[in-house]
Design a protein around this motif. Structure first.
Motif, PDB file in Angstrom:
ATOM      1  N   ASN A 189       0.811  -1.211   0.000  1.00  0.00           N
ATOM      2  CA  ASN A 189       0.000   0.000   0.000  1.00  0.00           C
ATOM      3  C   ASN A 189       0.847   1.265   0.000  1.00  0.00           C
ATOM      4  OD1 ASN A 189      -2.620  -1.208   0.068  1.00  0.00           O
ATOM      5  ND2 ASN A 189      -2.099  -1.903   2.116  1.00  0.00           N
ATOM      6  N   THR A 190       2.142   1.120  -0.211  1.00  0.00           N
ATOM      7  CA  THR A 190       3.052   2.257  -0.293  1.00  0.00           C
ATOM      8  C   THR A 190       3.931   2.053  -1.520  1.00  0.00           C
ATOM      9  OG1 THR A 190       3.081   2.402   2.115  1.00  0.00           O
ATOM     10  CG2 THR A 190       4.819   3.560   0.941  1.00  0.00           C
ATOM     11  N   TRP A 191       4.098   3.102  -2.271  1.00  0.00           N
ATOM     12  CA  TRP A 191       4.945   3.000  -3.456  1.00  0.00           C
ATOM     13  C   TRP A 191       5.703   4.300  -3.669  1.00  0.00           C
ATOM     14  CZ3 TRP A 191      -0.280   3.286  -3.397  1.00  0.00           C
ATOM     15  CH2 TRP A 191      -0.868   4.362  -4.054  1.00  0.00           C
ATOM     16  N   LEU A 192       6.772   4.197  -4.452  1.00  0.00           N
ATOM     17  CA  LEU A 192       7.634   5.349  -4.705  1.00  0.00           C
ATOM     18  C   LEU A 192       7.346   5.918  -6.093  1.00  0.00           C
ATOM     19  CD1 LEU A 192      11.072   4.032  -3.384  1.00  0.00           C
ATOM     20  CD2 LEU A 192       9.437   5.510  -2.211  1.00  0.00           C
ATOM     21  N   SER A 193       7.320   7.235  -6.164  1.00  0.00           N
ATOM     22  CA  SER A 193       7.169   7.893  -7.465  1.00  0.00           C
ATOM     23  C   SER A 193       8.494   8.470  -7.948  1.00  0.00           C
ATOM     24  CB  SER A 193       6.117   8.997  -7.388  1.00  0.00           C
ATOM     25  OG  SER A 193       6.488   9.951  -6.408  1.00  0.00           O
ATOM     26  N   ASN A 219      10.506   9.933  -2.719  1.00  0.00           N
ATOM     27  CA  ASN A 219       9.197  10.583  -2.845  1.00  0.00           C
ATOM     28  C   ASN A 219       8.202   9.521  -3.255  1.00  0.00           C
ATOM     29  OD1 ASN A 219      10.005  13.304  -2.352  1.00  0.00           O
ATOM     30  ND2 ASN A 219      10.902  13.342  -4.389  1.00  0.00           N
ATOM     31  N   GLY A 220       7.024   9.531  -2.631  1.00  0.00           N
ATOM     32  CA  GLY A 220       6.042   8.533  -2.982  1.00  0.00           C
ATOM     33  C   GLY A 220       4.690   8.813  -2.377  1.00  0.00           C
ATOM     34  N   SER A 221       3.864   7.795  -2.391  1.00  0.00           N
ATOM     35  CA  SER A 221       2.492   7.914  -1.877  1.00  0.00           C
ATOM     36  C   SER A 221       2.151   6.651  -1.113  1.00  0.00           C
ATOM     37  CB  SER A 221       1.500   8.087  -3.030  1.00  0.00           C
ATOM     38  OG  SER A 221       1.819   9.234  -3.774  1.00  0.00           O
ATOM     39  N   TYR A 273       0.247   2.536   6.849  1.00  0.00           N
ATOM     40  CA  TYR A 273       1.161   1.882   5.911  1.00  0.00           C
ATOM     41  C   TYR A 273       2.446   2.696   5.740  1.00  0.00           C
ATOM     42  CZ  TYR A 273      -2.692  -1.202   4.759  1.00  0.00           C
ATOM     43  OH  TYR A 273      -3.699  -2.114   4.833  1.00  0.00           O
ATOM     44  N   LEU A 274       2.335   4.015   5.786  1.00  0.00           N
ATOM     45  CA  LEU A 274       3.514   4.860   5.705  1.00  0.00           C
ATOM     46  C   LEU A 274       4.399   4.648   6.922  1.00  0.00           C
ATOM     47  CD1 LEU A 274       5.218   7.044   4.399  1.00  0.00           C
ATOM     48  CD2 LEU A 274       3.708   8.750   5.425  1.00  0.00           C
ATOM     49  N   GLY A 275       3.755   4.558   8.125  1.00  0.00           N
ATOM     50  CA  GLY A 275       4.534   4.300   9.344  1.00  0.00           C
ATOM     51  C   GLY A 275       5.221   2.944   9.293  1.00  0.00           C
ATOM     52  N   ASP A 276       4.525   1.944   8.762  1.00  0.00           N
ATOM     53  CA  ASP A 276       5.129   0.609   8.622  1.00  0.00           C
ATOM     54  C   ASP A 276       6.363   0.678   7.712  1.00  0.00           C
ATOM     55  OD1 ASP A 276       5.247  -2.319   8.770  1.00  0.00           O
ATOM     56  OD2 ASP A 276       4.585  -2.241   6.671  1.00  0.00           O
ATOM     57  N   VAL A 317      -3.213   0.371  -5.701  1.00  0.00           N
ATOM     58  CA  VAL A 317      -4.257  -0.249  -4.869  1.00  0.00           C
ATOM     59  C   VAL A 317      -5.596   0.369  -5.218  1.00  0.00           C
ATOM     60  CG1 VAL A 317      -5.017  -0.590  -2.515  1.00  0.00           C
ATOM     61  CG2 VAL A 317      -2.591  -0.587  -3.025  1.00  0.00           C
ATOM     62  N   ARG A 318      -6.635  -0.465  -5.313  1.00  0.00           N
ATOM     63  CA  ARG A 318      -7.985   0.034  -5.556  1.00  0.00           C
ATOM     64  C   ARG A 318      -8.857  -0.394  -4.387  1.00  0.00           C
ATOM     65  NH1 ARG A 318      -8.066  -0.664 -11.949  1.00  0.00           N
ATOM     66  NH2 ARG A 318      -6.389   0.658 -12.114  1.00  0.00           N
ATOM     67  N   ALA A 319      -9.395   0.537  -3.757  1.00  0.00           N
ATOM     68  CA  ALA A 319     -10.253   0.239  -2.605  1.00  0.00           C
ATOM     69  C   ALA A 319     -11.710   0.297  -3.040  1.00  0.00           C
ATOM     70  CB  ALA A 319      -9.986   1.250  -1.485  1.00  0.00           C
ATOM     71  N   VAL A 320     -12.559  -0.219  -2.172  1.00  0.00           N
ATOM     72  CA  VAL A 320     -13.989  -0.184  -2.471  1.00  0.00           C
ATOM     73  C   VAL A 320     -14.479   1.265  -2.401  1.00  0.00           C
ATOM     74  CG1 VAL A 320     -16.249  -0.973  -1.689  1.00  0.00           C
ATOM     75  CG2 VAL A 320     -14.276  -2.506  -1.576  1.00  0.00           C
TER      76      VAL A 320
END
Length: 197
Positions: free
Chosen positions: A113-117, A136-138, A144-147, A177-180
């Motif tokens: 759930n975390t990726w780099l741009s 840099n990422g999202s 998930y960022l803390g993990d 990731v695509r959430a509901v």
């Protein structure tokens, strides 16, 4: 009694025969001389032709040398260019080999759930200095960022891990990731350092 030779052939016929022999002898000599002169002429013409060919070959030598020098200069320029490209490629490969471990570790640390741009590696050629790494990422959430930050901090390759900023972006999550229910993405920037060697 004395014997006398009597010639029964008329003197005009004898004179004609003598004249024919005389003409044949001199015409043969003349033809032989003309043949000899023709042979000498042909020999001289052949010798002059050979000398002209040699002169033409020697006249072409500077042109051929000039062409060969130009070709050598072109080949040397190509060789220098290839040498420079080889040096650049060697430097890139050397850097990429040393940074491939960084990329491998980052791939292991990342969660789904975390990726780099953007990934920036900034370092000098000095072996003792540290290399600065800017990520840099999202992420889909702060959890998930803390993990990701915890995993990055505990890895021995990365030191002085600092979260520069983390803010909620304006766009909805799309990839990977695509959430509901659509959610806002957390954009972040992390800085850390690597020890060379």
């Amino acid at each position: 009694m004395a014997l006398r030779d009597i010639n029964l052939i008329p003197p005009q016929n004898l004179e004609k025969r003598r004249m024919k022999r005389h003409l044949l002898l001199w015409s043969g000599c003349l033809l032989g001389a003309l043949g000899l002169i023709c042979c000498i002429y042909l020999l001289q013409a052949y010798t002059i032709h050979i000398q002209k060919q040699r002169l033409n070959l020697t006249a072409d030598i500077p042109l051929k040398l000039h062409g060969a020098l130009e070709e050598m200069k072109r080949l040397q320029a190509n060789q220098e260019k290839l040498g420079q490209q080889k040096m650049v490629m060697g430097a890139i490969l050397k850097k990429s080999q040393s940074y491939s471990l960084v990329l491998h570790r980052l791939a292991d640390i990342m969660n789904e759930n975390t990726w780099l741009s953007q990934l920036t590696i900034d370092g000098s050629n000095d072996k003792e200095s540290e290399i600065r790494l800017i990520l840099n990422g999202s992420s889909t959430s702060n959890v998930y960022l803390g993990d990701f930050l915890n995993r990055l901090s505990t890895d021995t390759l990365f030191r002085a891990v600092i979260l520069k900023f983390a803010n909620e972006g304006g766009g909805e999550q799309a990839w990977p990731v695509r959430a509901v229910r659509p959610a806002k993405l957390i954009n972040f920037q992390i800085e850390c350092s690597l020890q060379k060697g």
